[in-house]
Design an enzyme around this catalytic site. Sequence first.
Site, mmCIF file in Angstrom:
data_model
loop_
_atom_site.group_PDB
_atom_site.id
_atom_site.type_symbol
_atom_site.label_atom_id
_atom_site.label_comp_id
_atom_site.label_asym_id
_atom_site.label_seq_id
_atom_site.Cartn_x
_atom_site.Cartn_y
_atom_site.Cartn_z
ATOM 1 N N ASP A 27 -0.193 4.945 0.760
ATOM 2 C CA ASP A 27 -0.506 6.093 1.884
ATOM 3 C C ASP A 27 -0.216 5.370 3.248
ATOM 4 O O ASP A 27 -1.082 4.296 3.512
ATOM 5 C CB ASP A 27 -1.728 6.643 1.829
ATOM 6 N N ASP A 75 0.831 -1.132 0.183
ATOM 7 C CA ASP A 75 -0.017 -0.107 0.123
ATOM 8 C C ASP A 75 0.878 1.321 -0.019
ATOM 9 O O ASP A 75 2.028 1.097 0.561
ATOM 10 C CB ASP A 75 -0.985 -0.089 1.315
HETATM 11 P P1 B16 Z 1 -7.118 9.927 -3.675
HETATM 12 P P2 B16 Z 1 -3.825 3.794 0.070
HETATM 13 C C1 B16 Z 1 -5.611 5.665 0.103
HETATM 14 O O1 B16 Z 1 -4.585 5.209 -0.453
HETATM 15 C C2 B16 Z 1 -5.683 6.718 1.330
HETATM 16 O O2 B16 Z 1 -5.271 5.754 2.346
HETATM 17 C C3 B16 Z 1 -6.948 7.027 1.567
HETATM 18 O O3 B16 Z 1 -7.105 7.814 2.808
HETATM 19 C C4 B16 Z 1 -7.461 7.900 0.342
HETATM 20 O O4 B16 Z 1 -8.904 8.635 0.612
HETATM 21 C C5 B16 Z 1 -7.443 7.129 -0.705
HETATM 22 O O5 B16 Z 1 -6.126 6.732 -1.068
HETATM 23 C C6 B16 Z 1 -7.848 7.968 -2.157
HETATM 24 O O6 B16 Z 1 -6.928 8.862 -2.353
HETATM 25 O O7 B16 Z 1 -8.096 11.042 -3.188
HETATM 26 O O8 B16 Z 1 -5.657 10.434 -3.717
HETATM 27 O O9 B16 Z 1 -7.575 9.198 -4.699
HETATM 28 O O10 B16 Z 1 -3.717 3.975 1.568
HETATM 29 O O11 B16 Z 1 -4.795 2.809 -0.729
HETATM 30 O O12 B16 Z 1 -2.392 4.097 -0.392
HETATM 31 MG MG MG Z 2 -2.661 3.158 3.347
#
Ligand code: B16
Ligand code: MG
Length: 221
Positions: free
Chosen positions: A13, A11
Amino acid sequence: MKSELKAVIFDLDGVLTDTAEYHYKGWKMLADQLGIPFDKEANEELKGIDRLASLNKILEKGNKTYTEEEKAQLCNTKNDYYKELIKSICEKDLLPGAENVLKELKRRNLKIGLASVSKNAFTVVESLKIAEYFDYIADAAKIAKGKPDPEIFITCANGLGVECESCLGVEDAAAGVEAIKGSNMIAVGIGEKEILSNADMVLGSLEDLNFDEIIAEYYLK
Ligand code: B16
Ligand code: MG
């Protein structure tokens, strides 16, 4: 029956970099604007959840209903805040242990995948200067069902050309751990045991990841 470890799927984030803080700030600015209470505790529920699902969770705490068009606009507003915040991301923003783990996987000839539901993942990976490590990066825009659905991890394993049983998933969010387990992979959680209780193993950071131990416990040697 155990399989051989052939790939590790990360992952982004909260695992490789702390963009979780920037997502929080973006949502906080939007929630303040809408007069909806939102704090770090409420933000925990949004980790790993896609943009629209995150917005819906925030709006549940308000007392107004919004049309789909208005919601799309609110998502764009949050994303504009977020894109502004991530402009400054660079190699220094890799979390402790991240680059060493990627290097070690290359040394071990294991494939590396990225399973982030963030539509900004490509930009972030480029800014962190780690794009060349990945054999496959799942495109969040083409994923129909976000985490906790296993789709993104299964798509990533397919993209790598590796059976799910031969992959290891690494996640910081409960929804992400559920997605890994749903795809039949061993799950390493990075964070707190109470939050990531479904993971096979929970570590404080990537610095604690020991592939010899993981292979000995969960995979064919
Ligand atoms: P975006 P991951 C996720 O990333 C985040 O944890 C989550 O908080 C966020 O809302 C989601 O991506 C969508 O991100 O708005 O930039 O498309 O943890 O899957 O890397
Ligand atoms: Mg994450």
